[in-house]
Design an enzyme around this catalytic site. Structure first.
Site, short mmCIF file in Angstrom:
data_model
loop_
_atom_site.label_atom_id
_atom_site.label_comp_id
_atom_site.label_asym_id
_atom_site.label_seq_id
_atom_site.Cartn_x
_atom_site.Cartn_y
_atom_site.Cartn_z
N LYS A 1 0.87 -1.19 0.00
CA LYS A 1 0.00 0.00 0.00
C LYS A 1 0.90 1.23 0.00
CE LYS A 1 -3.94 1.86 2.69
NZ LYS A 1 -4.90 1.54 3.78
N SER B 1 -9.90 1.66 2.75
CA SER B 1 -9.02 2.54 2.00
C SER B 1 -7.96 1.79 1.19
CB SER B 1 -8.32 3.52 2.94
OG SER B 1 -7.45 2.81 3.82
N SER C 1 -10.10 -0.94 6.82
CA SER C 1 -9.53 -0.70 5.49
C SER C 1 -8.85 -1.88 4.81
CB SER C 1 -8.54 0.46 5.54
OG SER C 1 -9.24 1.65 5.47
N1 GLN Z 1 -13.23 3.91 6.30
C1 GLN Z 1 -12.56 4.27 7.50
C2 GLN Z 1 -12.12 5.70 7.44
O1 GLN Z 1 -12.41 6.33 6.49
C3 GLN Z 1 -11.43 3.33 7.75
C4 GLN Z 1 -10.13 3.72 7.18
C5 GLN Z 1 -9.01 2.78 7.49
O2 GLN Z 1 -9.17 1.69 8.05
N2 GLN Z 1 -7.82 3.23 7.15
O3 GLN Z 1 -11.51 6.23 8.31
#
Ligand code: GLN
Length: 486
Positions: A79, A154, A178
């Protein structure tokens, strides 16, 4: 190359049996990325030269009949919020668009030691904030099962690249779902270990008390091997756990007769799509068939997890992101009148709208006069949610639920409604708040042939039971062998 669509376990066998060379496998992966990624958008940048060098080293070892690590020669992506010397780490943000890592994250060092060819850096929501990968400052990622749908976020690029067989494995980070949400939307397996199992050194921090790195793969066996390669104590991360990881891969194939499975009542209630519910019920029945005992578990405070998360995560983010000010590295605004003007313009021009929203929310929650009303309350609730989980794990070994109440949604369908977007994380966020290990594995398809993910959660540090119980189910369901037609 057909082998590219197989699991890492199958690729490893082909390598040691000399049916294919690591160089051929890596080159096949490069060709597929070159062919597909323009429409998929999974990669922010590629590091093909290094990957080829690594593959050649693997082949030298094989030629000399030396033993190679399990993951040696398996095409992998990181990532783009993880550092690797000499490669760009952009976090899909304009503020880091030209930032080149001067060092390796601990996970990168470990992958290099295992001779893993790293093909590139996968697209994500800016600073890992989002659930659809539409918040990347550069480009969106598309779902390999349907290019008009989101891959989830994400870690959307990490998930889509494995799902589309551009690479075999990848790493993501999970702060509030995410890894698990995109794994679910893209029909692969994604695993968030217990908080502290994998070093965060070299991962760009979002919310430090929640962030955890974990693997994506096509099978439980694959993610277990990748997990074992990256887990363990690291003196460079003060929250890293100094505990044995255990040899899980050697103990995966365990009979699960008598396993106690708790079904989270609140996550099987209204709001869950019919075909998702059906598919989860089928997985539960399969557990029963395998000799597990099924029990309904209520987690009454779960409904507060999103509220708690958006105070805690934004508060930590507002502090962590203070370092991006144009002084030491990253983007710097031009034509500024003085230092303060430079800070303001750099951040105004460098951050995207969702990141700004989080920084403002978090700063507000931490400001004097509001700290007690918001941040302190959220921390108290976080503790109570953990108590609920601890109580549940007194009577069950694992908890199951859908990873998300729906399958992947259409591109642009939620992008202008942050609250609706936040709600997609209702099933995943609580494991981050309590630190528990959790995974998403494919368990079926909806009527439009979009993948459905089952979430399994275990108690803190019990990755062994989590992965054993997932493996037994996976073998019985057989869904993990499906690949998108792309
Ligand atoms: N969707 C969540 C957020 O927007 C989780 C993001 C994540 O796990 N990095 O914060």
């Amino acid at each position: 190359m057909e082998l590219l669509k197989k699991t890492a376990t199958e690729q490893h066998k082909a390598l040691i049996n000399k049916e294919v060379s690591a160089l051929e496998l890596t080159k096949a992966s490069i060709e597929r990325i070159e062919k597909l990624d323009e429409k998929l958008g999974a990669f922010n940048s590629t590091t093909f030269d290094e990957a080829i060098e690594t593959a050649k080293r693997v082949d030298e070892k094989i030629a000399k009949n030396e033993q190679i690590p399990f993951l040696a020669g398996i095409p992998t992506a990181l990532k783009d919020n993880m550092n690797m010397t000499g490669s760009k780490t952009t976090c899909s943000s304009k503020i880091l668009e030209n930032f080149v890592s001067p060092y390796d994250a601990t996970i990168t060092t470990k992958l290099k030691e295992n001779l893993v060819p790293i093909l590139g850096k996968a697209n994500l929501d800016e600073f890992a904030m989002g659930s659809s990968n539409e918040n990347s400052a550069f480009k969106i990622v598309r779902n390999p099962y349907n290019l008009n749908k989101v891959p989830g976020g994400s870690s959307g690029g990490s998930a889509a690249s494995v799902s589309a067989s551009e690479v075999t494995l990848s790493l993501g980070s999970d702060t509030g779902g995410s890894i698990r949400l995109p794994a679910s939307f893209c029909g692969i397996t994604g695993f968030k270990p217990t908080y502290g199992r994998v070093s965060r050194y070299g991962l760009v921090a979002f919310a430090s008390s929640l962030d955890q790195i974990g693997p994506f793969g096509r099978s439980i066996e694959d993610v277990t091997h990748l997990y074992e390669a990256i887990a363990g104590y690291d003196v460079k991360d003060s929250t890293s756990l100094n505990l044995e990881v255990g040899n899980i891969s050697a103990n995966l194939k365990k009979d699960i007769k008598g396993l106690k499975v708790g079904v989270i009542k609140e996550l099987m209630a209204e709001g869950v799509a019919d075909d998702v519910k059906e598919s989860i019920e089928n997985a539960i029945k399969t557990y029963e068939k395998l000799g597990a005992e099924i029990k309904e578990i209520s987690l009454p405070l779960l409904k507060h997890s999103i509220g708690v998360y958006y105070i805690v995560a934004t508060a930590e983010a507002s502090s962590n992101l203070a370092r991006f000010d144009g002084v030491r590295y990253g983007y710097r605004a031009q034509n500024c009148e003085n230092l303060l003007d430079m800070y303001c313009k750099t951040r105004a021009e460098g951050f995207g709208p969702e990141v700004k929203r989080r920084i403002m929310l978090g700063t507000y929650a931490l400001s004097s006069g509001y700290y007690d009303a918001y941040y302190k309350k959220a921390q108290q609730l976080r503790r109570l949610i953990a108590n609920d989980f601890n109580k549940a794990f007194e009577s069950v070994d694992i908890l199951v639920s859908p990873t998300c109440p729906t399958t992947a949604f259409d591109l642009n369908s939620k992008a202008n409604n942050p609250l609706e977007m936040y709600l997609t994380d209702i099933a995943t966020i609580s494991s981050n708040l309590v630190g528990a290990p959790a995974l998403s594995m494919p368990c079926g398809f909806d009527k439009d042939n979009m993948p459905i993910g089952l979430q399994i959660i275990a108690k803190n540090l019990d990755e062994m039971t989590l992965l054993q119980s997932a493996y037994a189910l996976e073998q019985e369901l057989g869904v993990y062998n499906q690949r998108p037609n792309i």
